[in-house]
Enzyme design. Structure first.
Site, PDB file in Angstrom:
ATOM      1  N   GLY A   1      36.785  59.513  75.482  1.00 27.41           N
ATOM      2  CA  GLY A   1      36.029  58.337  76.207  1.00 27.41           C
ATOM      3  C   GLY A   1      34.491  58.495  76.245  1.00 27.41           C
ATOM      4  O   GLY A   1      33.896  57.681  76.805  1.00 27.41           O
TER       5      GLY A   1
ATOM      6  N   GLU B   1      43.408  63.888  81.414  1.00 28.04           N
ATOM      7  CA  GLU B   1      43.494  63.230  82.811  1.00 28.04           C
ATOM      8  C   GLU B   1      44.301  63.344  83.897  1.00 28.04           C
ATOM      9  O   GLU B   1      44.021  63.287  84.860  1.00 28.04           O
ATOM     10  CB  GLU B   1      43.123  61.503  82.055  1.00 28.04           C
ATOM     11  CG  GLU B   1      41.988  61.000  81.382  1.00 28.04           C
ATOM     12  CD  GLU B   1      42.366  60.058  80.397  1.00 28.04           C
ATOM     13  OE1 GLU B   1      43.242  59.415  80.359  1.00 28.04           O
ATOM     14  OE2 GLU B   1      41.332  59.969  79.816  1.00 28.04           O
TER      15      GLU B   1
ATOM     16  N   SER C   1      37.577  60.455  71.170  1.00 29.70           N
ATOM     17  CA  SER C   1      36.504  59.318  70.398  1.00 29.70           C
ATOM     18  C   SER C   1      36.742  59.453  68.964  1.00 29.70           C
ATOM     19  O   SER C   1      35.695  59.011  68.176  1.00 29.70           O
ATOM     20  CB  SER C   1      35.057  59.773  70.525  1.00 29.70           C
ATOM     21  OG  SER C   1      34.811  59.761  72.148  1.00 29.70           O
TER      22      SER C   1
ATOM     23  N   GLU D   1      42.372  68.203  72.273  1.00 25.09           N
ATOM     24  CA  GLU D   1      41.621  66.804  72.763  1.00 25.09           C
ATOM     25  C   GLU D   1      40.505  67.600  73.765  1.00 25.09           C
ATOM     26  O   GLU D   1      40.767  67.870  74.889  1.00 25.09           O
ATOM     27  CB  GLU D   1      42.438  65.982  73.676  1.00 25.09           C
ATOM     28  CG  GLU D   1      43.173  65.235  72.937  1.00 25.09           C
ATOM     29  CD  GLU D   1      43.619  63.757  73.467  1.00 25.09           C
ATOM     30  OE1 GLU D   1      43.343  62.913  72.698  1.00 25.09           O
ATOM     31  OE2 GLU D   1      43.897  63.732  74.592  1.00 25.09           O
TER      32      GLU D   1
ATOM     33  N   HIS E   1      47.987  65.525  79.314  1.00 24.18           N
ATOM     34  CA  HIS E   1      46.723  64.817  78.978  1.00 24.18           C
ATOM     35  C   HIS E   1      45.559  65.416  80.097  1.00 24.18           C
ATOM     36  O   HIS E   1      45.955  65.485  81.214  1.00 24.18           O
ATOM     37  CB  HIS E   1      46.902  63.349  78.975  1.00 24.18           C
ATOM     38  CG  HIS E   1      45.541  62.627  78.272  1.00 24.18           C
ATOM     39  ND1 HIS E   1      44.744  62.585  78.959  1.00 24.18           N
ATOM     40  CD2 HIS E   1      45.488  62.186  77.131  1.00 24.18           C
ATOM     41  CE1 HIS E   1      43.689  62.063  78.225  1.00 24.18           C
ATOM     42  NE2 HIS E   1      44.284  61.738  77.147  1.00 24.18           N
TER      43      HIS E   1
ATOM     44  N   LYS F   1      46.536  54.458  77.462  1.00 24.27           N
ATOM     45  CA  LYS F   1      46.164  54.835  79.088  1.00 24.27           C
ATOM     46  C   LYS F   1      46.876  53.813  79.891  1.00 24.27           C
ATOM     47  O   LYS F   1      47.755  53.234  79.661  1.00 24.27           O
ATOM     48  CB  LYS F   1      44.736  55.325  78.864  1.00 24.27           C
ATOM     49  CG  LYS F   1      44.342  56.254  77.872  1.00 24.27           C
ATOM     50  CD  LYS F   1      43.089  56.966  77.984  1.00 24.27           C
ATOM     51  CE  LYS F   1      42.883  57.903  76.880  1.00 24.27           C
ATOM     52  NZ  LYS F   1      41.414  58.751  77.060  1.00 24.27           N
TER      53      LYS F   1
ATOM     54  N   ASN G   1      46.965  56.242  72.332  1.00 25.98           N
ATOM     55  CA  ASN G   1      47.233  56.441  73.781  1.00 25.98           C
ATOM     56  C   ASN G   1      46.659  55.192  74.456  1.00 25.98           C
ATOM     57  O   ASN G   1      45.371  55.104  74.504  1.00 25.98           O
ATOM     58  CB  ASN G   1      46.894  57.758  74.144  1.00 25.98           C
ATOM     59  CG  ASN G   1      46.783  57.974  75.614  1.00 25.98           C
ATOM     60  OD1 ASN G   1      47.439  57.151  76.325  1.00 25.98           O
ATOM     61  ND2 ASN G   1      46.078  59.037  76.278  1.00 25.98           N
TER      62      ASN G   1
HETATM   63  P1  13P Z   1      39.272  58.087  73.370  1.00 24.62           P
HETATM   64  O1  13P Z   1      39.766  57.888  71.921  1.00 24.62           O
HETATM   65  O2  13P Z   1      39.221  56.930  73.973  1.00 24.62           O
HETATM   66  O3  13P Z   1      38.054  59.127  73.434  1.00 24.62           O
HETATM   67  O4  13P Z   1      40.394  58.962  74.124  1.00 24.62           O
HETATM   68  C1  13P Z   1      41.108  60.178  73.354  1.00 24.62           C
HETATM   69  C2  13P Z   1      42.158  60.142  74.355  1.00 24.62           C
HETATM   70  O5  13P Z   1      42.176  60.839  75.295  1.00 24.62           O
HETATM   71  C3  13P Z   1      43.615  60.039  73.644  1.00 24.62           C
HETATM   72  O6  13P Z   1      44.703  60.651  74.324  1.00 24.62           O
END
Ligand code: 13P
Length: 253
Positions: free
Chosen positions: A172, A96, A212, A166, A94, A11, A9
């Protein structure tokens, strides 16, 4: 019996130039991968990345899809538009999007229906916050997110659905769920899915872990029986790092 699926992803990262460089570097590094490989990229890069990945084992996805076919929905991108530029997958719900853009279980559901009806493969994200985990609410939260996401969706529509667990506190933060925590909640999600659609479909449906995940912890997370893949944020932005996650079994890269 469930083929592992490792999805990046990206982002809100990478212009088309950056995206082309990243996908071009990635292609040879994952060419012999056992898992299915997906990169979910910004809308503006889908066409570029799909063109560069054409004929390879990398599928391309987007990170959201509108719930309507077309019309007065300023800022949204339709399923037809995504397919038109070469998207095969789409991330929906997601954390976010839930946290910053008002996404709810109801909108996740609408978007999932629209993706499925148009032949896009949805990666539906669920996961608890740190407060919810500390309050012992993890199962209640993911259960209601799964039930909400699939509300009214018939069993026959779910052949290509992927669920991503997740935990928000692991995204993150560099703070990965332990493999045991991932297994426990992913197995629980499968149980909820089985209660909705039966054990046979639940056994076929892939559930990823995300948060992560990186080359150092991928093999251990993937060794768990219910963890069928990863949704990778930060570590998907560098070709070598993402390739190491994809090749977590230690294939030559
Ligand atoms: P990270 O791998 O940066 O923690 O992000 C995970 C994520 O949100 C994947 O959609």
């Amino acid at each position: 019996m469930r083929r592992p699926i490792i999805a990046g992803n990206w982002k809100m990262n990478n212009t088309r130039t950056d995206a082309k460089a990243l996908i071009t570097a990635l292609v040879p590094l994952v060419a012999d991968a056992e898992p299915e490989v997906v990169v979910c990229v910004p809308f503006t890069a889908v066409e570029t990345v799909a063109a560069a990945a054409k004929g390879t084992n990398i599928a391309v996805g987007a990170q959201n899809v509108a719930w309507a076919d077309k019309g007065a929905f300023t800022g949204e991108i339709s399923a037809a538009m995504l397919k038109d530029v070469g998207a095969e997958y789409v991330i929906i719900g997601h954390s976010e999007r839930r946290q910053y853009f008002g996404e709810t279980d109801a909108t996740v559901n609408l978007r999932a229906v629209q993706a499925i009806k148009n032949g896009l493969k949805p990666i539906i994200c669920v996961g608890e916050t740190l407060d919810e985990r500390e309050d012992g609410e993890t199962e209640r939260v993911v259960s209601s997110q799964v039930r909400g996401a699939f509300e009214g969706i018939a069993e026959g529509m779910l052949a290509n659905v992927v669920i991503a667990y997740e935990p928000v506190w692991a995204i993150g933060t560099g703070k990965t769920a332990t493999a045991e925590q991932a297994q426990e909640t992913v197995a629980y999600i499968r149980k909820v899915f089985a209660s909705l659609y039966g054990a046979a479909l639940a056994q076929k449906t892939r559930v990823q872990y995300g948060g992560s995940m990186n080359p150092a912890n991928a093999a251990e997370l993937m060794s768990k029986p219910d963890v069928d893949g990863g949704l990778i944020g930060g570590a998907s932005l560098r070709a070598e790092e993402f390739a190491k996650v994809v090749n977590y079994k230690g294939a030559a890269i």
